[in-house]
Design a protein around this motif. Structure first.
Motif, mmCIF file in Angstrom:
data_model
loop_
_atom_site.group_PDB
_atom_site.id
_atom_site.type_symbol
_atom_site.label_atom_id
_atom_site.label_comp_id
_atom_site.label_asym_id
_atom_site.label_seq_id
_atom_site.Cartn_x
_atom_site.Cartn_y
_atom_site.Cartn_z
ATOM 1 N N ARG A 1 -69.914 8.479 14.483
ATOM 2 C CA ARG A 1 -68.646 8.556 15.216
ATOM 3 C C ARG A 1 -68.858 8.186 16.679
ATOM 4 N N SER A 2 -69.973 8.625 17.244
ATOM 5 C CA SER A 2 -70.285 8.285 18.635
ATOM 6 C C SER A 2 -70.469 6.787 18.804
ATOM 7 N N ASP A 3 -71.123 6.159 17.819
ATOM 8 C CA ASP A 3 -71.338 4.718 17.899
ATOM 9 C C ASP A 3 -70.009 3.967 17.862
ATOM 10 N N VAL A 4 -69.059 4.493 17.069
ATOM 11 C CA VAL A 4 -67.744 3.860 17.020
ATOM 12 C C VAL A 4 -67.077 3.930 18.387
ATOM 13 N N LEU A 5 -67.195 5.087 19.040
ATOM 14 C CA LEU A 5 -66.606 5.229 20.372
ATOM 15 C C LEU A 5 -67.242 4.260 21.356
ATOM 16 N N SER A 6 -68.566 4.076 21.230
ATOM 17 C CA SER A 6 -69.278 3.191 22.160
ATOM 18 C C SER A 6 -68.868 1.740 21.962
ATOM 19 N N GLU A 7 -68.542 1.385 20.709
ATOM 20 C CA GLU A 7 -68.219 -0.003 20.421
ATOM 21 C C GLU A 7 -66.759 -0.353 20.705
ATOM 22 N N GLU A 8 -65.956 0.684 20.865
ATOM 23 C CA GLU A 8 -64.548 0.410 21.146
ATOM 24 C C GLU A 8 -64.402 -0.324 22.468
ATOM 25 N N ARG A 9 -63.559 -1.299 22.496
ATOM 26 C CA ARG A 9 -63.384 -2.089 23.707
ATOM 27 C C ARG A 9 -62.669 -1.267 24.766
ATOM 28 N N THR A 10 -63.125 -1.412 25.971
ATOM 29 C CA THR A 10 -62.460 -0.756 27.093
ATOM 30 C C THR A 10 -61.149 -1.485 27.363
ATOM 31 N N PRO A 11 -60.031 -0.775 27.455
ATOM 32 C CA PRO A 11 -58.752 -1.438 27.694
ATOM 33 C C PRO A 11 -58.787 -2.265 28.976
ATOM 34 N N GLU A 12 -58.187 -3.411 28.909
ATOM 35 C CA GLU A 12 -58.137 -4.258 30.083
ATOM 36 C C GLU A 12 -57.226 -3.629 31.127
ATOM 37 N N PRO A 13 -57.596 -3.764 32.393
ATOM 38 C CA PRO A 13 -56.742 -3.184 33.438
ATOM 39 C C PRO A 13 -55.391 -3.873 33.448
ATOM 40 N N PRO A 14 -54.353 -3.140 33.764
ATOM 41 C CA PRO A 14 -53.014 -3.747 33.779
ATOM 42 C C PRO A 14 -52.913 -4.836 34.839
ATOM 43 N N ALA A 15 -52.094 -5.815 34.544
ATOM 44 C CA ALA A 15 -51.897 -6.906 35.509
ATOM 45 C C ALA A 15 -51.225 -6.355 36.763
ATOM 46 N N PRO A 16 -51.574 -6.905 37.912
ATOM 47 C CA PRO A 16 -50.952 -6.407 39.153
ATOM 48 C C PRO A 16 -49.449 -6.632 39.138
ATOM 49 N N ARG A 17 -48.749 -5.650 39.642
ATOM 50 C CA ARG A 17 -47.301 -5.750 39.672
ATOM 51 C C ARG A 17 -46.845 -6.865 40.640
#
Length: 408
Positions: A386-402
């Motif tokens: 389960r920890s490995d799955v968390l590590s492999e999850e992609r980090t969400p891209e930062p929102p585009a600047p307003r």
């Protein structure tokens, strides 16, 4: 055990670290006394073993007179080994509350479910691999408190934690009960041997070379590979023997090639010495001894238990016959010269018949414990997965600047 069994989606697991908690929610420190302290009321790294604090000094009326300090243990703390057996951990119970930790012990104090989870987490393959990378070894393998604070871990919901804690605690309790019962069974067999020996004043003594076949092992453990399955021959090292609580060895950490030349069949004693005494265990599968291990077989299989208890009763003599500064090397020649009490064949056979049920019980308990260890390992691997799955999850891209909205 799946995370979703609590009715909570697996996504509720999150990745965090000890230093991500505010100080008021997670307190960490290490001991203040030297490991050489032999005072009562002291917990050192040698006492934290197999998930328990196994201090021989449990008389609370004989604790140190030192005033409470940051290193004074409280019930519910997690004591973590920082030197040598890095990562071993145990929960502090009321039995050791108020005792003082040495510098080789880290202390974690937090909400009960967090502390319980960290004790489980430190046993997972993921945590062990991370610790191995963080350990420094200038003199002895050491994990710094700063590294422990940075350790990443997967944190499930509280309900899931409590289910894992209950399951693993029950497994650990049964393993510990089996260990204590097996040890008492062996103590009874030792006592029977001592009683029989005290009554046999007319029995002769014989050199071990006349009643056994012995050969010193060869080869370094560093040249062998980890045991991964049924292939290969068990390679018995001194460490394998030192780590046993009962004198039976079912599997080893390392293996020799399948065509190894020095292979002994099941029912062979493997013996190693160190200053604290001799360690003897009976093999249950074909095995080969490595350096500093002596392979011994009785000439008659019916002499097995008499020989074992004779060797156990002469532990100091075996250490005395060992060579080297640390009494770690006993040669087959030196072993064969030592004398043991050797009654007539009828007496040895009768002792075998009396003691065999005791050894059968102890071996059954040891086998059951190995099954429980396998079950526990499966749970820990599930947590790591389960920890490995968390590590492999992609980090969400930062929102585009307003976009700046102009006012007209």
């Amino acid at each position: 055990m799946e995370a979703a069994t609590d009715g909570v989606a697996p996504e509720a697991w999150r990745r965090t670290a000890i230093d991500a908690f505010p100080r008021q929610a997670m307190f960490t420190t290490f001991g203040v006394l030297d490991d050489g302290s032999e005072q009562r009321g002291i917990v050192s790294s040698t006492h934290v073993r197999d998930g328990h604090i196994r201090s021989p000094r449990i008389d609370k009326s004989c604790q140190t007179d030192a005033r409470p300090s940051r290193a004074t243990l409280q019930e519910g703390d997690l004591a973590v080994v920082l030197v040598r057996r890095t990562g071993d951990a145990a929960l502090v119970t009321a039995r050791h509350a108020g005792w003082t930790a040495t510098r080789s012990v880290g202390i974690i104090r937090a909400d009960p479910h967090i502390v319980r989870w960290l004790r489980i987490w430190l046993q997972t393959p993921t945590a062990k691999a991370w610790i191995d990378e963080e350990v420094t070894a200038h003199v002895e393998p050491t994990l710094s408190l700063d590294s422990l604070r940075r350790m990443p871990f997967a944190l499930p919901p509280k309900g899931v934690i409590m289910k894992f804690h209950k399951a693993i605690s029950l497994i650990d309790a049964k393993i510990d009960l089996n260990r204590r019962t097996a040890l008492k069974t062996l103590e009874l067999a030792d006592a029977l041997h001592a009683d029989w020996t005290s009554e046999g004043a007319t029995w002769e003594t014989r050199p071990l070379g006349t009643v056994t076949t012995a050969r010193t092992g060869k080869g370094s453990a560093s040249s062998l590979v980890p045991h991964t399955g049924a292939q290969g021959i068990d390679a018995v090292t001194p460490t394998d023997l030192f780590d046993l609580s009962v004198p039976y060895i079912d599997r080893s950490r390392l293996c020799s090639p399948a065509d190894a030349s020095d292979v002994w069949g099941p029912g062979t004693f493997m013996l190693a010495t160190r200053p604290g005494g001799a360690h003897i265990a009976l093999t249950e599968r074909p095995a080969s001894p490595t350096r500093c291990v002596l392979a011994v077989r009785p000439l008659d299989v019916m002499d097995t238990w008499w020989l074992l208890h004779e060797l156990r009763s002469r532990s100091s003599a075996l250490v005395g016959a060992a060579q080297g500064q640390h009494a770690r090397e006993i040669s087959a020649r030196a072993f064969s010269r030592l004398k043991v009490t050797w009654p007539d064949a009828r007496t040895r056979t009768r002792f075998h018949e009396v003691s065999d049920p005791l050894h059968s019980m102890a071996r059954k308990l040891a086998m059951e414990s190995r099954t429980l260890y396998d079950l526990k390992d499966a749970l820990l691997r599930d947590i790591s997965a389960r920890s490995d799955v968390l590590s492999e999850e992609r980090t969400p891209e930062p929102p585009a600047p307003r976009r700046r909205v102009r006012s007209y």
